[in-house]
Design an enzyme around this catalytic site. Structure first.
Site, short mmCIF file in Angstrom:
data_model
loop_
_atom_site.label_atom_id
_atom_site.label_comp_id
_atom_site.label_asym_id
_atom_site.label_seq_id
_atom_site.Cartn_x
_atom_site.Cartn_y
_atom_site.Cartn_z
N LYS A 90 1.46 -19.73 -32.05
CA LYS A 90 3.12 -19.71 -31.65
C LYS A 90 2.80 -20.36 -30.20
O LYS A 90 3.61 -20.85 -29.65
CB LYS A 90 3.52 -18.43 -31.45
CG LYS A 90 3.04 -17.33 -30.61
CD LYS A 90 3.78 -16.31 -30.41
CE LYS A 90 3.31 -15.10 -29.45
NZ LYS A 90 3.25 -15.69 -28.22
N ASP A 91 1.71 -20.32 -29.48
CA ASP A 91 1.40 -21.08 -28.23
C ASP A 91 0.93 -22.34 -28.40
O ASP A 91 0.81 -23.00 -27.30
CB ASP A 91 0.42 -20.03 -27.47
CG ASP A 91 0.91 -18.49 -27.13
OD1 ASP A 91 2.10 -18.75 -26.90
OD2 ASP A 91 -0.15 -17.70 -27.10
N ARG A 143 13.65 -18.52 -26.31
CA ARG A 143 14.28 -18.12 -27.59
C ARG A 143 14.77 -16.83 -27.91
O ARG A 143 15.80 -16.68 -28.21
CB ARG A 143 12.84 -18.65 -28.78
CG ARG A 143 13.35 -17.96 -30.03
CD ARG A 143 12.10 -17.87 -30.97
NE ARG A 143 11.20 -16.98 -30.44
CZ ARG A 143 11.26 -15.72 -30.63
NH1 ARG A 143 12.00 -15.09 -31.51
NH2 ARG A 143 10.04 -14.84 -30.07
N ARG A 144 14.10 -15.89 -27.27
CA ARG A 144 14.41 -14.42 -27.29
C ARG A 144 15.75 -14.34 -26.34
O ARG A 144 16.70 -13.63 -26.92
CB ARG A 144 13.42 -13.42 -26.70
CG ARG A 144 12.41 -13.16 -27.83
CD ARG A 144 11.36 -12.13 -27.15
NE ARG A 144 10.00 -12.18 -27.85
CZ ARG A 144 9.02 -12.45 -27.52
NH1 ARG A 144 8.67 -12.76 -26.17
NH2 ARG A 144 7.86 -12.39 -28.28
N ARG A 161 6.65 -12.70 -16.86
CA ARG A 161 5.53 -13.18 -17.19
C ARG A 161 4.39 -12.36 -17.35
O ARG A 161 4.37 -11.49 -16.99
CB ARG A 161 5.42 -14.48 -16.42
CG ARG A 161 6.08 -15.69 -16.37
CD ARG A 161 5.80 -16.36 -17.65
NE ARG A 161 4.26 -16.50 -17.91
CZ ARG A 161 3.30 -17.43 -17.25
NH1 ARG A 161 3.78 -18.32 -16.48
NH2 ARG A 161 2.19 -17.37 -17.51
N ARG A 167 2.64 -7.32 -18.80
CA ARG A 167 4.10 -7.30 -18.75
C ARG A 167 4.39 -5.89 -19.03
O ARG A 167 5.54 -5.14 -18.26
CB ARG A 167 4.57 -7.96 -19.88
CG ARG A 167 4.90 -9.45 -19.33
CD ARG A 167 5.43 -10.25 -20.66
NE ARG A 167 4.63 -10.90 -21.24
CZ ARG A 167 4.59 -11.38 -22.58
NH1 ARG A 167 5.88 -11.53 -23.27
NH2 ARG A 167 3.70 -12.25 -23.36
N CYS A 255 7.72 -26.45 -24.53
CA CYS A 255 7.49 -24.88 -24.24
C CYS A 255 8.84 -24.15 -23.99
O CYS A 255 9.16 -22.81 -24.04
CB CYS A 255 6.51 -24.47 -23.05
SG CYS A 255 7.31 -24.74 -21.34
#
Length: 319
Positions: A90-91, A143-144, A161, A167, A255
Site C-alpha cells: 500500500k506504500d 483516503r480515510r 503522522r 502514532r 500519495c
C-alpha cells in the site's frame, strides 16, 4: 537443502532491507523466517534503513509522496548493499516506476484489509457512530479522511503522522483526539490488535490499493534469489494486486490521492474489482465495480480506471 542453496543462490547470505519501524522490522523478520524454512543453510541478515519518510513529520507530499518510504531502500537494493527489500504494498506509489532491474518476486498471502478504530483509555465510545458531533479523529490517510467525512461530515478529521507505534503513543499521551483510525493488519503485526475497539466494514471504509500485502522486491539479475522468492509468492494475492495497481497506475494516483481499491475472487472464481475516488471532504466520489476472469487482471484494472476517469476521478484527484 544445501545442494539446492548452492545451485540457485549467489552466496550463503541474503541481506533483507526494510524500514526501521517496529512494524517494518516485524515484517522483515517474518520474511526471514519464511526464507529459513526454505533454505535453512542460508545466513539471513536484517538491514535496517531509516528513510526520509520516517524522519519527516510534515506532509508527505512535500517529500514526493509515499516514495519517500521506498527510495532509500531501493537505492540500497540497486547498489547491491542489500539483496531483498520488504515493503507494504500500500506504500508503493502508482505514479513512480520501479527502479530498473528490480521486481516484486513475491507477494505474501493477503492479510485483513480493514481499518480499525482506537479510543483512549476510559473513553465511553466504542465506534464511530457513537461519537458526538465535532469529535476529533486522527488519521494519516487522505483516503480515510474522505470516507470518514462521507459517513460523518459532522466530525473533525486531522492528520497524525509517524509509524504505527509512534502514532498510538502520541494518541495516548497528547489527548488531542477522541479516536484514531489505523490499519487492522498493522495492529496485528505489532501485537496490538487488542486496541481495536471497532473494525470498520468494507462498505464504510474501502481499503487502499495493496492493503494487507507484504511485497518482496529483489534484483531481476539475481536469478537464484528470484527463484527462491517465487516459492513464497501467493498466486491469488498477485492477481488481486495486479488488478488494483493497474487501476492505480491508470488513474496516475499519488500519495495524496484519496483513491481506494479492492480486488477479490468471487464464489464462482471471477475477479471483482471495486474502485473509488473521493474529494478530500468526502462530499463527492466516483465509484466503479467490474468483473472479469483471473487471467485478465491487467485488463480489469485498466477498465475500472477508465470508468472512474469518465466519472470525473481525475478532477477529484487534482482537487
Amino acid at each position: 537443502m544445501t545442494a539446492y542453496v548452492e545451485r540457485v543462490l549467489p552466496g550463503p547470505r541474503i541481506r533483507i532491507g526494510s524500514r526501521t519501524s517496529p512494524m517494518a522490522v516485524a515484517q522483515a523478520e517474518h520474511v526471514r523466517d519464511l526464507l529459513l524454512k526454505l533454505a535453512e543453510d542460508v545466513d539471513v541478515e536484517l538491514v535496517g534503513i531509516e528513510t526520509s519518510g520516517d524522519r519527516w513529520q510534515g506532509d508527505l507530499a512535500e517529500l514526493g509522496g509515499k516514495g519517500a518510504f521506498l527510495k532509500e531502500i531501493d537505492r540500497q537494493l540497486v547498489t547491491d548493499a542489500i539483496d531483498v527489500a520488504v515493503h507494504c504494498v500500500k506504500d508503493v506509489p502508482g505514479d513512480v516506476p520501479m527502479p530498473e532491474g528490480t521486481t516484486f518476486a513475491a507477494y505474501l498471502p493477503r492479510e485483513d484489509v480493514r481499518d480499525a478504530v482506537l479510543f483512549p483509555a476510559g473513553s465511553p465510545y466504542r465506534g464511530l457512530d457513537g461519537l458526538p458531533p465535532g469529535a476529533r479523529i486522527g488519521t494519516s490517510a487522505v483516503r480515510r479522511k474522505a470516507q470518514i467525512l462521507r459517513k460523518r461530515p459532522d466530525l473533525t478529521v486531522d492528520r497524525i503522522r509517524g509509524n504505527v507505534n509512534s502514532r498510538i503513543a502520541r494518541f495516548d499521551a497528547e489527548h488531542r483526539f477522541d479516536a484514531l483510525v489505523l490499519a487492522y493488519a498493522g495492529l496485528r503485526r505489532i501485537g496490538m490488535e487488542h486496541r481495536a475497539a471497532e473494525v470498520l466494514p468494507l462498505d464504510v471504509m474501502c481499503p487502499p490499493v495493496g492493503a494487507g500485502v507484504i511485497g518482496i522486491e529483489c534484483r531481476t539479475a539475481d536469478e537464484g534469489i528470484v527463484e527462491l522468492l517465487r516459492r513464497l509468492d501467493d498466486r491469488r494475492t498477485r492477481t488481486h494486486v495486479t488488478a488494483e495497481r493497474t487501476m492505480l497506475h491508470g488513474l496516475r494516483g499519488h500519495c495524496n490521492s484519496p483513491i481506494a481499491g479492492h480486488c477479490t475472487t468471487t464464489a464462482d472464481g471471477r475477479l471483482s474489482l471495486l474502485g473509488m475516488v473521493f474529494s478530500q471532504d468526502g462530499a463527492e466520489f466516483a465509484y466503479a465495480q467490474e468483473w472479469d476472469t483471473p487471467d485478465h487482471a491487467h485488463e480489469l484494472g485498466a477498465y475500472v480506471a477508465a470508468t472512474l476517469a469518465r466519472k470525473g476521478a481525475r478532477r477529484l484527484i487534482a482537487g
